[in-house]
Motif scaffolding. Structure first.
Motif, mmCIF file in Angstrom:
data_model
loop_
_atom_site.group_PDB
_atom_site.id
_atom_site.type_symbol
_atom_site.label_atom_id
_atom_site.label_comp_id
_atom_site.label_asym_id
_atom_site.label_seq_id
_atom_site.Cartn_x
_atom_site.Cartn_y
_atom_site.Cartn_z
ATOM 1 N N ALA A 60 21.410 0.779 1.506
ATOM 2 C CA ALA A 60 22.008 -0.515 1.850
ATOM 3 C C ALA A 60 21.046 -1.407 2.618
ATOM 4 C CB ALA A 60 23.278 -0.288 2.671
ATOM 5 N N ASP A 61 19.986 -0.827 3.179
ATOM 6 C CA ASP A 61 18.979 -1.602 3.893
ATOM 7 C C ASP A 61 17.611 -1.023 3.566
ATOM 8 O OD1 ASP A 61 18.545 0.692 5.571
ATOM 9 O OD2 ASP A 61 20.231 0.063 6.826
ATOM 10 N N ASN A 62 16.580 -1.536 4.225
ATOM 11 C CA ASN A 62 15.210 -1.110 3.927
ATOM 12 C C ASN A 62 14.631 -0.180 4.985
ATOM 13 O OD1 ASN A 62 14.825 -2.879 6.040
ATOM 14 N ND2 ASN A 62 13.238 -4.092 5.042
ATOM 15 N N ASN A 63 15.493 0.438 5.794
ATOM 16 C CA ASN A 63 15.033 1.324 6.861
ATOM 17 C C ASN A 63 14.728 2.722 6.334
ATOM 18 O OD1 ASN A 63 15.297 -0.649 8.875
ATOM 19 N ND2 ASN A 63 17.465 -0.157 9.155
ATOM 20 N N TRP A 64 13.663 3.316 6.876
ATOM 21 C CA TRP A 64 13.276 4.656 6.445
ATOM 22 C C TRP A 64 14.306 5.705 6.854
ATOM 23 C CZ3 TRP A 64 7.313 5.695 6.932
ATOM 24 C CH2 TRP A 64 6.625 4.708 6.222
ATOM 25 N N SER A 65 15.104 5.426 7.870
ATOM 26 C CA SER A 65 16.112 6.391 8.321
ATOM 27 C C SER A 65 17.326 6.436 7.403
ATOM 28 C CB SER A 65 16.570 6.047 9.744
ATOM 29 O OG SER A 65 17.196 4.771 9.768
ATOM 30 N N THR A 66 17.425 5.514 6.465
ATOM 31 C CA THR A 66 18.546 5.488 5.520
ATOM 32 C C THR A 66 18.239 6.435 4.372
ATOM 33 O OG1 THR A 66 19.017 3.191 6.111
ATOM 34 C CG2 THR A 66 19.955 4.014 4.053
ATOM 35 N N ALA A 67 18.934 7.546 4.322
ATOM 36 C CA ALA A 67 18.600 8.603 3.362
ATOM 37 C C ALA A 67 18.631 8.118 1.920
ATOM 38 C CB ALA A 67 19.557 9.786 3.543
ATOM 39 N N ALA A 68 19.530 7.196 1.611
ATOM 40 C CA ALA A 68 19.669 6.736 0.222
ATOM 41 C C ALA A 68 18.433 5.992 -0.272
ATOM 42 C CB ALA A 68 20.896 5.848 0.088
ATOM 43 N N THR A 69 17.642 5.445 0.651
ATOM 44 C CA THR A 69 16.425 4.755 0.212
ATOM 45 C C THR A 69 15.376 5.739 -0.275
ATOM 46 O OG1 THR A 69 15.478 4.725 2.447
ATOM 47 C CG2 THR A 69 16.805 2.827 1.798
ATOM 48 N N TRP A 70 15.578 7.023 0.044
ATOM 49 C CA TRP A 70 14.673 8.089 -0.403
ATOM 50 C C TRP A 70 15.358 8.993 -1.426
ATOM 51 C CZ3 TRP A 70 9.764 7.657 1.253
ATOM 52 C CH2 TRP A 70 9.524 6.935 2.428
ATOM 53 N N GLY A 71 16.446 8.552 -1.978
ATOM 54 C CA GLY A 71 17.144 9.374 -2.951
ATOM 55 C C GLY A 71 18.022 10.438 -2.330
ATOM 56 N N GLY A 72 18.248 10.349 -1.002
ATOM 57 C CA GLY A 72 19.201 11.251 -0.378
ATOM 58 C C GLY A 72 18.710 12.070 0.788
ATOM 59 N N ALA A 73 17.394 12.093 1.048
ATOM 60 C CA ALA A 73 16.866 12.910 2.145
ATOM 61 C C ALA A 73 15.896 12.094 2.982
ATOM 62 C CB ALA A 73 16.174 14.160 1.608
ATOM 63 N N THR A 74 16.178 11.955 4.280
ATOM 64 C CA THR A 74 15.290 11.248 5.188
ATOM 65 C C THR A 74 14.026 12.061 5.425
ATOM 66 O OG1 THR A 74 17.201 10.253 6.274
ATOM 67 C CG2 THR A 74 15.124 10.214 7.479
ATOM 68 N N PRO A 75 12.838 11.450 5.453
ATOM 69 C CA PRO A 75 11.604 12.200 5.674
ATOM 70 C C PRO A 75 11.593 12.923 7.013
ATOM 71 C CG PRO A 75 11.111 10.012 4.853
ATOM 72 C CD PRO A 75 12.570 10.026 5.188
ATOM 73 N N ALA A 76 11.003 14.103 7.006
ATOM 74 C CA ALA A 76 10.758 14.881 8.213
ATOM 75 C C ALA A 76 9.250 15.032 8.394
ATOM 76 C CB ALA A 76 11.418 16.262 8.094
ATOM 77 N N ASN A 77 8.841 15.487 9.553
ATOM 78 C CA ASN A 77 7.419 15.683 9.802
ATOM 79 C C ASN A 77 6.795 16.585 8.743
ATOM 80 O OD1 ASN A 77 7.257 14.046 12.020
ATOM 81 N ND2 ASN A 77 7.494 15.698 13.510
ATOM 82 N N ASN A 78 5.598 16.220 8.342
ATOM 83 C CA ASN A 78 4.767 16.923 7.352
ATOM 84 C C ASN A 78 5.177 16.648 5.912
ATOM 85 O OD1 ASN A 78 3.198 18.188 9.410
ATOM 86 N ND2 ASN A 78 4.863 19.685 9.662
ATOM 87 N N SER A 135 9.552 -2.528 3.568
ATOM 88 C CA SER A 135 10.372 -1.533 4.267
ATOM 89 C C SER A 135 9.946 -1.377 5.717
ATOM 90 C CB SER A 135 10.279 -0.174 3.555
ATOM 91 O OG SER A 135 8.977 0.380 3.689
ATOM 92 N N THR A 136 10.828 -0.739 6.504
ATOM 93 C CA THR A 136 10.595 -0.579 7.937
ATOM 94 C C THR A 136 10.713 0.884 8.343
ATOM 95 O OG1 THR A 136 11.448 -2.787 8.417
ATOM 96 C CG2 THR A 136 11.379 -1.218 10.242
ATOM 97 N N ASN A 137 9.640 1.406 8.913
ATOM 98 C CA ASN A 137 9.673 2.749 9.480
ATOM 99 C C ASN A 137 10.375 2.697 10.836
ATOM 100 O OD1 ASN A 137 9.247 5.337 10.423
ATOM 101 N ND2 ASN A 137 7.090 4.986 10.933
ATOM 102 N N ASP A 138 11.605 3.159 10.886
ATOM 103 C CA ASP A 138 12.346 3.203 12.150
ATOM 104 C C ASP A 138 12.512 4.644 12.625
ATOM 105 O OD1 ASP A 138 14.050 3.800 10.020
ATOM 106 O OD2 ASP A 138 15.827 3.023 11.046
ATOM 107 N N LEU A 139 11.646 5.540 12.147
ATOM 108 C CA LEU A 139 11.649 6.945 12.560
ATOM 109 C C LEU A 139 10.560 7.148 13.613
ATOM 110 C CD1 LEU A 139 11.943 8.579 9.023
ATOM 111 C CD2 LEU A 139 13.781 8.206 10.672
ATOM 112 N N ALA A 140 10.954 7.420 14.833
ATOM 113 C CA ALA A 140 9.987 7.564 15.922
ATOM 114 C C ALA A 140 9.119 8.802 15.716
ATOM 115 C CB ALA A 140 10.711 7.660 17.258
ATOM 116 N N ASN A 141 7.819 8.621 15.920
ATOM 117 C CA ASN A 141 6.852 9.734 15.928
ATOM 118 C C ASN A 141 6.785 10.476 14.600
ATOM 119 O OD1 ASN A 141 6.323 9.286 18.749
ATOM 120 N ND2 ASN A 141 8.233 10.370 19.194
ATOM 121 N N LEU A 142 7.012 9.779 13.492
ATOM 122 C CA LEU A 142 6.929 10.432 12.193
ATOM 123 C C LEU A 142 5.477 10.761 11.860
ATOM 124 C CD1 LEU A 142 8.341 11.368 9.601
ATOM 125 C CD2 LEU A 142 7.951 9.072 8.677
#
Length: 211
Positions: A17-35, A48-55
């Motif tokens: 629904a938005d362009n934030n990296w924390s929105t799982a649907a923008t990644w097909g259902g899974a929010t990125p994790a470290n590594n 897009s906007t990386n709103d994930l701290a310390n990624l």
């Protein structure tokens, strides 16, 4: 941001629904994790906007042009042989970027494509590291438009480095830039619009395939 049990490939679909990296649907259902490895593909919500701290990501890939990455600092540590791949078009990393030790990892920028670094770049590799922080190959262009600070300099194998604008400062505090094109390849460095390359004590500017 919390690390997963095992690094995964996360592909941007822009389907949220938005362009934030924390929105799982923008990644097909899974929010990125470290590594995790970040792959940007398609034409949906390319700004897009990386709103994930310390990624802290593995490698970063752009499959096509038109992407602009904004937001919080992104660390890219690379997964051999890749740090960053720009397969086509013009893409921009506007967020602050930190890169780790190179260790045989390369920036693959395709011929006719361009990767623009408009946010500040910092490399954390120590002095004496055998390989430069920007190992450029494949014949495309990297355009640095902000500060790019490192202890170790760059190894340029194939392609073009442009240092563009009065805010653009490539600053290697204890090493320089090595031109290392293999037979049949070329390397270009262009300073434009008052861009600057600064090499610190003990560093140098070397040309030729040997180091």
């Amino acid at each position: 941001y919390g690390a997963g049990a095992q690094a995964a490939d996360q592909t941007w679909t822009g389907g949220g629904a938005d362009n934030n990296w924390s929105t799982a649907a923008t990644w097909g259902g899974a929010t990125p994790a470290n590594n995790d490895n970040l792959i940007f593909n398609g034409t949906a919500q390319q700004n897009s906007t990386n709103d994930l701290a310390n990624l802290s990501a593995g490698y970063l890939t752009f499959n096509n042009g038109g992407f602009v990455l904004n937001g919080s600092t992104l660390t890219v540590n690379g997964v051999a042989p890749a740090f960053i791949t720009n397969a086509a078009g013009v893409n921009t990393i506007a967020a602050p970027l930190i890169t780790g030790a190179p260790g045989g990892k390369y920036w693959f920028v395709a011929p006719g494509s361009e990767l623009r670094l408009t946010g500040p770049v910092t490399n954390t590799a120590a002095s004496g590291t055998a390989i430069g922080w920007l190992n450029l190959t494949n014949g495309g262009t990297v355009r640095i438009m902000n500060s790019a600070k490192s202890t170790r300099g760059m190894d340029l194998f194939q392609g073009t480095l442009i240092v563009d604008g009065s805010a653009a400062l490539v600053d290697a505090s204890n090493d320089g830039i090595v031109f290392k094109p293999p037979t049949g390849s070329t390397v270009d460095v262009v300073l434009t619009n008052n861009g600057t390359i600064r090499i610190g004590g003990g560093g140098n500017f070397r040309m030729g395939n040997g180091r």
